[in-house]
Motif scaffolding. Structure first.
Motif, PDB file in Angstrom:
ATOM      1  N   PHE A 128       0.987  -1.641  -0.085  1.00  0.00           N
ATOM      2  CA  PHE A 128       0.056  -0.226  -0.209  1.00  0.00           C
ATOM      3  C   PHE A 128       0.727   1.409   0.342  1.00  0.00           C
ATOM      4  N   ARG A 129       2.292   1.216  -0.883  1.00  0.00           N
ATOM      5  CA  ARG A 129       2.915   2.121   0.021  1.00  0.00           C
ATOM      6  C   ARG A 129       2.888   3.278  -0.886  1.00  0.00           C
ATOM      7  N   SER A 130       2.281   3.041  -2.392  1.00  0.00           N
ATOM      8  CA  SER A 130       1.820   4.305  -3.323  1.00  0.00           C
ATOM      9  C   SER A 130       0.602   5.066  -2.719  1.00  0.00           C
ATOM     10  N   VAL A 131      -0.461   4.869  -1.211  1.00  0.00           N
ATOM     11  CA  VAL A 131      -0.811   5.661  -0.366  1.00  0.00           C
ATOM     12  C   VAL A 131      -0.312   6.268   0.229  1.00  0.00           C
ATOM     13  N   ILE A 132       1.052   6.235   0.407  1.00  0.00           N
ATOM     14  CA  ILE A 132       1.311   7.318   1.551  1.00  0.00           C
ATOM     15  C   ILE A 132       1.727   8.614   1.171  1.00  0.00           C
ATOM     16  N   PRO A 133       2.068   9.293   0.032  1.00  0.00           N
ATOM     17  CA  PRO A 133       2.054  10.938   0.206  1.00  0.00           C
ATOM     18  C   PRO A 133       0.920  11.198   0.071  1.00  0.00           C
ATOM     19  N   TYR A 134      -0.565  10.708  -0.097  1.00  0.00           N
ATOM     20  CA  TYR A 134      -1.577  10.926  -0.277  1.00  0.00           C
ATOM     21  C   TYR A 134      -2.177  11.134   1.334  1.00  0.00           C
ATOM     22  N   LEU A 135      -1.937  10.163   2.088  1.00  0.00           N
ATOM     23  CA  LEU A 135      -1.885   9.945   3.829  1.00  0.00           C
ATOM     24  C   LEU A 135      -0.849  11.449   3.946  1.00  0.00           C
ATOM     25  N   ILE A 136       0.101  11.866   3.771  1.00  0.00           N
ATOM     26  CA  ILE A 136       1.021  12.763   3.780  1.00  0.00           C
ATOM     27  C   ILE A 136       0.240  14.142   4.638  1.00  0.00           C
ATOM     28  N   ALA A 137       0.112  13.901   2.936  1.00  0.00           N
ATOM     29  CA  ALA A 137      -0.836  15.268   1.850  1.00  0.00           C
ATOM     30  C   ALA A 137      -2.210  15.934   2.910  1.00  0.00           C
ATOM     31  N   GLY A 138      -2.853  14.534   3.190  1.00  0.00           N
ATOM     32  CA  GLY A 138      -4.356  14.357   3.852  1.00  0.00           C
ATOM     33  C   GLY A 138      -4.618  15.386   5.033  1.00  0.00           C
ATOM     34  N   MET A 139      -2.601  13.850   5.884  1.00  0.00           N
ATOM     35  CA  MET A 139      -2.950  15.290   7.217  1.00  0.00           C
ATOM     36  C   MET A 139      -1.987  16.436   7.483  1.00  0.00           C
ATOM     37  N   LEU A 140      -1.241  16.888   6.315  1.00  0.00           N
ATOM     38  CA  LEU A 140      -0.599  18.043   6.165  1.00  0.00           C
ATOM     39  C   LEU A 140      -1.590  18.808   5.958  1.00  0.00           C
ATOM     40  N   PHE A 141      -2.705  19.046   5.140  1.00  0.00           N
ATOM     41  CA  PHE A 141      -3.895  19.762   5.045  1.00  0.00           C
ATOM     42  C   PHE A 141      -4.737  20.298   6.225  1.00  0.00           C
ATOM     43  N   PHE A 198      13.099  19.354  -5.917  1.00  0.00           N
ATOM     44  CA  PHE A 198      11.914  20.194  -5.606  1.00  0.00           C
ATOM     45  C   PHE A 198      10.030  19.266  -6.146  1.00  0.00           C
ATOM     46  N   ARG A 199      10.539  18.570  -7.601  1.00  0.00           N
ATOM     47  CA  ARG A 199       9.274  17.770  -7.407  1.00  0.00           C
ATOM     48  C   ARG A 199       9.233  16.804  -6.972  1.00  0.00           C
ATOM     49  N   HIS A 200      10.137  16.028  -5.403  1.00  0.00           N
ATOM     50  CA  HIS A 200       9.646  15.207  -4.578  1.00  0.00           C
ATOM     51  C   HIS A 200       9.447  16.252  -3.593  1.00  0.00           C
ATOM     52  N   VAL A 201       9.351  17.589  -3.357  1.00  0.00           N
ATOM     53  CA  VAL A 201       9.040  18.044  -1.795  1.00  0.00           C
ATOM     54  C   VAL A 201       8.138  18.818  -1.707  1.00  0.00           C
ATOM     55  N   ALA A 202       7.429  19.548  -3.686  1.00  0.00           N
ATOM     56  CA  ALA A 202       6.805  20.318  -3.292  1.00  0.00           C
ATOM     57  C   ALA A 202       5.317  19.830  -3.418  1.00  0.00           C
ATOM     58  N   PRO A 203       5.365  18.939  -4.142  1.00  0.00           N
ATOM     59  CA  PRO A 203       3.728  18.601  -4.380  1.00  0.00           C
ATOM     60  C   PRO A 203       3.099  17.676  -2.476  1.00  0.00           C
ATOM     61  N   LEU A 204       3.763  17.572  -1.394  1.00  0.00           N
ATOM     62  CA  LEU A 204       3.569  16.758   0.035  1.00  0.00           C
ATOM     63  C   LEU A 204       3.148  18.014   0.762  1.00  0.00           C
ATOM     64  N   VAL A 205       4.100  19.183   0.378  1.00  0.00           N
ATOM     65  CA  VAL A 205       4.290  19.957   1.084  1.00  0.00           C
ATOM     66  C   VAL A 205       3.340  21.578   0.944  1.00  0.00           C
ATOM     67  N   PHE A 206       3.448  22.067  -0.194  1.00  0.00           N
ATOM     68  CA  PHE A 206       3.259  23.437  -0.792  1.00  0.00           C
ATOM     69  C   PHE A 206       1.792  23.226  -1.889  1.00  0.00           C
ATOM     70  N   GLY A 207       1.748  21.870  -1.982  1.00  0.00           N
ATOM     71  CA  GLY A 207      -0.092  21.665  -2.533  1.00  0.00           C
ATOM     72  C   GLY A 207      -0.717  21.496  -1.022  1.00  0.00           C
ATOM     73  N   PRO A 208      -0.525  20.787   0.427  1.00  0.00           N
ATOM     74  CA  PRO A 208      -1.445  21.069   1.374  1.00  0.00           C
ATOM     75  C   PRO A 208      -1.909  21.994   2.094  1.00  0.00           C
ATOM     76  N   LEU A 209      -0.756  22.661   1.661  1.00  0.00           N
ATOM     77  CA  LEU A 209      -0.452  24.304   2.923  1.00  0.00           C
ATOM     78  C   LEU A 209      -1.590  25.039   0.947  1.00  0.00           C
ATOM     79  N   ALA A 210      -1.462  25.121   0.198  1.00  0.00           N
ATOM     80  CA  ALA A 210      -1.685  26.097  -0.823  1.00  0.00           C
ATOM     81  C   ALA A 210      -3.701  25.284  -0.589  1.00  0.00           C
ATOM     82  N   ALA A 211      -4.165  24.076  -0.327  1.00  0.00           N
ATOM     83  CA  ALA A 211      -5.670  23.834  -0.382  1.00  0.00           C
ATOM     84  C   ALA A 211      -5.430  25.031   0.682  1.00  0.00           C
ATOM     85  N   ALA A 212      -5.634  24.707   1.379  1.00  0.00           N
ATOM     86  CA  ALA A 212      -6.141  24.753   3.007  1.00  0.00           C
ATOM     87  C   ALA A 212      -6.212  26.203   3.053  1.00  0.00           C
ATOM     88  N   TRP A 213      -5.194  27.209   1.911  1.00  0.00           N
ATOM     89  CA  TRP A 213      -5.044  28.649   2.561  1.00  0.00           C
ATOM     90  C   TRP A 213      -6.017  29.163   1.276  1.00  0.00           C
TER      91      TRP A 213
END
Length: 321
Positions: A35-48, A163-178
């Protein structure tokens, strides 16, 4: 079930969820790593859900962030120089690289979640997550060019890759929340009030991350003595960084020991493992892989202790109607 018993049960469930997630990830890794493919989505969710509680005004660059950045680079550089010059053979160089990557690795995206749960300063912690994960894209190519002076490491290509490895997980949830904060404030407030959702997303992701870590270490077919050595390096760097972070936090006027301890000690190990496999000897990635286990064992202890302290503060008003 009375409200008091219900709250007590939820406290106990939360206290033991982290250790159980760690054990489940290690014991049942064969079934969970897929289920490792869902890890980025879980991390993005908890950051959001964590960033919902952070306003744009809360992002402020402070002197303590400069101190933390300097400590990471200094510890990484000096440890690499010492070990690479003292140790002989391939495993000596691998050990030096493993220690380097554990020190210079940026703050974990989940560190902001843990800081919030432990009652730390979310503003300071979230700011360092953004600074360290962005800055590492520019710093790492320079460091690896220093380690391998004979190799042609393209600076901007490396920056874009990291940056491609970092940006979606960090800046994506931040942008969505704001975005929700300014466009749909009522929805924003309702989501922000959902209790402990970031925590349970983290527990689920931790279980899968640990399962994937165990599989990764097994697949490397590394001699057991080398695995133990690199795991010991992961433990050592974990202890050093949490200890230094907490010490600075106690002395700092800008934050506290929880915030600075997590900011310096809790690492984005997924990024560290990828960088080690991409730029260094792939076996050096065992050190940050073991770091996953050590940091989350410590996080589990901290959360259990924090929960017990909070429980003591909740004195039931018996006999009062």
């Amino acid at each position: 079930m009375t409200p008091h018993l219900s709250n007590h049960f939820l406290h106990r469930l939360k206290d033991f969820s982290m250790p159980l997630a760690i054990l489940a990830g290690i014991i049942f890794w064969k079934y969970l790593w897929i289920f490792r493919s869902v890890i980025p989505y879980l991390i993005a969710g908890m950051l959001f859900f964590t960033f919902l509680k952070l306003s744009p005004k809360g992002i402020r660059f402070k002197k303590v962030h400069q101190v933390l950045t300097f400590i990471q680079l200094f510890l990484g550089g000096i440890s690499y120089l010492i070990i690479s010059n003292m140790a002989s053979g391939e495993i000596g160089q691998i050990s030096a690289q493993g220690m380097l990557i554990c020190f210079i690795c940026p703050a974990a995206t989940a560190s902001a979640v843990v800081i919030a749960m432990l009652g730390g300063n979310l503003k300071v912690g979230a700011t360092y997550v953004l600074i360290s994960n962005t800055g590492i894209a520019f710093i790492v190519p320079l460091i690896f060019s220093w380690i391998y002076p004979g190799q042609n490491i393209d600076f901007w290509q490396s920056v874009i890759l990291i940056f491609r490895h970092v940006a979606p997980l960090v800046f994506g949830p931040l942008a969505a929340a704001w975005f929700l904060r300014f466009i749909a404030f009522e929805t924003h407030e309702k989501l922000a009030k959902i209790p402990q959702i970031a925590f349970w997303l983290w527990v689920l992701s931790l279980m899968i991350i640990l399962a994937n870590t165990v599989k990764f270490i097994i697949d490397k077919h590394c001699p057991i003595e080398d695995i133990l050595l690199l795991s010991a390096i992961g433990l050592f760097t974990c202890i050093v960084q949490f200890a230094i972070g907490k010490y600075i936090g106690r002395k700092s006027k800008e934050a506290d020991e929880i915030t600075i301890g997590q900011s310096l000690g809790q690492k984005n190990t997924t990024l560290a493992i990828w960088m080690a496999q991409t730029y260094l000897n792939p076996l050096s990635s065992i050190a940050p892989a073991s770091y996953v286990i050590w940091q989350n064992c410590f996080n589990s202890y901290q959360l259990c202790r924090h929960s017990k302290e909070e429980e003591k503060k909740e004195v039931p008003l018996q006999g009062v109607k």
